[in-house]
Each structure stands twice: as structure tokens, then as C-alpha cells.
Motif scaffolding. Structure first.
Motif, PDB file in Angstrom:
ATOM      1  N   SER A 185       0.820  -1.207   0.000  1.00 24.67           N
ATOM      2  CA  SER A 185       0.000   0.000   0.000  1.00 24.67           C
ATOM      3  C   SER A 185       0.857   1.261   0.000  1.00 24.67           C
ATOM      4  N   ALA A 186       1.981   1.240   0.703  1.00 26.28           N
ATOM      5  CA  ALA A 186       2.878   2.399   0.687  1.00 26.28           C
ATOM      6  C   ALA A 186       3.444   2.616  -0.712  1.00 26.28           C
ATOM      7  N   GLY A 187       3.802   1.528  -1.395  1.00 29.73           N
ATOM      8  CA  GLY A 187       4.286   1.657  -2.765  1.00 29.73           C
ATOM      9  C   GLY A 187       3.209   2.159  -3.710  1.00 29.73           C
ATOM     10  N   TYR A 188       1.997   1.641  -3.534  1.00 27.48           N
ATOM     11  CA  TYR A 188       0.855   2.091  -4.341  1.00 27.48           C
ATOM     12  C   TYR A 188       0.630   3.585  -4.118  1.00 27.48           C
ATOM     13  N   ALA A 189       0.643   4.003  -2.859  1.00 26.34           N
ATOM     14  CA  ALA A 189       0.386   5.403  -2.532  1.00 26.34           C
ATOM     15  C   ALA A 189       1.458   6.320  -3.116  1.00 26.34           C
ATOM     16  N   LEU A 190       2.720   5.923  -3.004  1.00 23.00           N
ATOM     17  CA  LEU A 190       3.780   6.767  -3.537  1.00 23.00           C
ATOM     18  C   LEU A 190       3.670   6.862  -5.059  1.00 23.00           C
ATOM     19  N   GLY A 191       3.352   5.751  -5.705  1.00 19.58           N
ATOM     20  CA  GLY A 191       3.165   5.805  -7.156  1.00 19.58           C
ATOM     21  C   GLY A 191       2.078   6.783  -7.551  1.00 19.58           C
ATOM     22  N   ARG A 192       0.987   6.775  -6.802  1.00 19.00           N
ATOM     23  CA  ARG A 192      -0.131   7.673  -7.126  1.00 19.00           C
ATOM     24  C   ARG A 192       0.246   9.140  -6.942  1.00 19.00           C
ATOM     25  N   VAL A 193       0.860   9.454  -5.809  1.00 18.37           N
ATOM     26  CA  VAL A 193       1.136  10.872  -5.557  1.00 18.37           C
ATOM     27  C   VAL A 193       2.254  11.398  -6.447  1.00 18.37           C
ATOM     28  N   LEU A 194       3.248  10.563  -6.767  1.00 15.87           N
ATOM     29  CA  LEU A 194       4.275  11.006  -7.703  1.00 15.87           C
ATOM     30  C   LEU A 194       3.686  11.269  -9.081  1.00 15.87           C
ATOM     31  N   ARG A 195       2.709  10.471  -9.445  1.00 14.86           N
ATOM     32  CA  ARG A 195       2.097  10.594 -10.772  1.00 14.86           C
ATOM     33  C   ARG A 195       1.184  11.808 -10.862  1.00 14.86           C
ATOM     34  N   PHE A 196       0.454  12.115  -9.777  1.00  8.83           N
ATOM     35  CA  PHE A 196      -0.623  13.089  -9.911  1.00  8.83           C
ATOM     36  C   PHE A 196      -0.629  14.236  -8.895  1.00  8.83           C
ATOM     37  N   ASP A 197      -0.028  14.068  -7.735  1.00 10.66           N
ATOM     38  CA  ASP A 197      -0.261  15.022  -6.656  1.00 10.66           C
ATOM     39  C   ASP A 197       0.633  16.258  -6.706  1.00 10.66           C
TER      40      ASP A 197
END
Length: 247
Positions: A203-215
Motif C-alpha cells: 500500500s505504501a508503494g501504491y500510494a507513492l506511485g499515485r502521488v508522484l504521478r498526480f499530486d
């Protein structure tokens, strides 16, 4: 920070499919259905108007045909949608940790500078990416996405988790049959097993991928939309992550 307003979206892991590789694969895609109050462990209902799923795929992904959908699935399963840069940077840190047991940001950035030339982006951009990751991980520790001494090892879980949902949407849009969609869910789950050691790690990896991509370090609704499901999935005793083994 918003925790999550969609508790009803978490379906008990005892409501089939229950255990085994398919349940594991579905659970790897749980962030999105939990966030929008949909069951985590089912394909989209083929009785629904398939045009709604097609509109979603077209608007959000530019996917308009079965061929587009299949191509996007393969990008996701290859970890190519989020891009290879973050994992290249994270791999440098893992090498430092294996070799000397510790690191700091300047040492990490210097080691990034020693990467072979021919990287897809300039070394200076990769070094800045390490700094961005460091800031996000600090926030993750504050918010419970990481333990106090935790780091992210890979962001590929973001693509793998989205592949599970791409399978759902593709089935709902009638771009594939159930067997094909199920196969994608199983592949995504197996890739997550190879890359991560636990649901929290994934989940931490998933979250970092999301925020790097969009946040873009805004820590806004795109951050909240992954933090809320993470908290719910790791804390709610009806969550699949409490019942479906990761390994």
C-alpha cells in the motif's frame, strides 16, 4: 485530513471469493473500489449498461476500443504507466541500504549521479525525485502510511493495483470475457507478491506511485484519496487485508 467516508465500500472477505490467488489479486485492487463504495472482490456487473464503463475508460484513460484496453493492461502489468524513473531511484537506495545499512539524502543523490548514462531523464531530475520521495515518505510516516523507520521499495504496485481495476472496467465495458479479466487479476496479484512483503508494504508503494504521478506535492484530494483507503483497509477488521494472506 480526510480519513475515508466510504466504510460501506469494504466488503467482508468472507463474502466470496474468499481466499487464494484470486482473492489476493482482487485485494491488490481494493484502494479504488473502497474509495468509491464498490465491492472489492467482484468484477463489474455485466448486466449494467456497458456504455458507462466505456465512457469512464474513454474519459479517464483515452481507451476507446478493446485494442486500446488490452494495450493499457499490458503497460500496467509491465509497470510502465507510472514510469521507470522512481523505481530506478529507489533501487539505488536499496543498494545503499544493502551495502552499508544506512543512507542520507546527499549520499543517495550522489549515488544516483553514478548511474550509467542513458537514463530516460537527466541525473539532476532523478536526484530531485529522490528529494521529493524523501518528503513524501516523511509525510507518510506522520500519517501512518509508513512505520517510523519505513521506506518505499517500489512504486510498481500502483500500476499493478490499477491493472486489477482495468480488468473490472474492461469486463464491464465488454472489451473482454470473464476468463480474460480473471487472468489479469491473477497476474497482477502475483506481481505484487513478487515485489512486496505485506499489505502495508504494498500500500505504501501504491500510494507513492499515485502521488508522484498526480499530486505534485500538493497533499490535496489526490493524496487524501489514497490515504483514506489505506487507513480503512489496514484498520477495519472486515477489510480483505485482515483476512486474505499477502504471501
Amino acid at each position: 485530513m480526510v480519513v475515508c467516508d466510504h466504510v460501506e465500500g469494504v466488503v467482508s472477505a468472507r463474502q466470496g471469493p474468499f481466499y487464494g490467488p484470486l482473492a489476493h489479486g482482487f485485494a491488490c485492487g481494493a484502494h479504488i473500489p473502497v474509495h468509491v463504495s464498490r465491492p472489492w472482490n467482484a468484477m463489474d456487473d455485466p448486466a449494467r449498461d456497458y456504455r458507462a464503463d466505456r465512457e469512464t475508460l474513454a474519459d479517464s484513460w483515452g481507451v476507446e476500443t478493446a485494442e486500446d484496453w488490452s494495450r493499457q493492461v499490458e503497460y500496467l502489468l509491465a509497470g510502465q504507466n507510472v514510469g521507470p524513473e522512481a523505481d530506478a531511484v529507489l533501487n539505488v537506495r536499496q543498494t545503499l541500504l544493502r551495502g552499508q545499512g544506512h543512507y542520507d539524502l546527499p549520499t543517495w543523490q550522489k549515488a544516483i549521479g553514478d548511474l550509467p548514462r542513458g537514463q530516460p531523464v537527466e541525473v539532476a531530475e532523478l536526484a530531485e525525485l529522490a528529494a521529493v520521495i524523501t518528503r513524501y515518505e516523511s509525510r507518510f510516516r506522520t500519517d501512518g502510511l509508513l512505520p517510523s523507520d519505513g521506506v518505499v521499495t517500489s512504486v510498481s504496485g500502483y500500476d499493478f493495483g490499477r491493472a486489477v481495476n482495468m480488468a473490472r472496467w474492461g469486463f464491464g465495458a465488454r472489451f473482454c470475457d470473464y476468463r480474460t479479466a480473471e487472468g489479469i487479476v491473477l497476474r497482477a496479484g502475483e506481481l505484487c507478491r513478487r515485489q512486496y512483503t505485506s499489505w502495508a508494504d504494498f500500500s505504501a508503494g501504491y500510494a507513492l506511485g499515485r502521488v508522484l504521478r498526480f499530486d505534485g506535492e500538493a497533499y490535496g484530494h489526490l493524496y487524501a484519496s489514497v490515504l483514506g483507503p489505506h487507513r480503512l483497509l489496514t484498520a477495519d477488521r472486515t477489510s480483505p487485508w485482515w483476512h486474505v494472506p499477502f504471501a
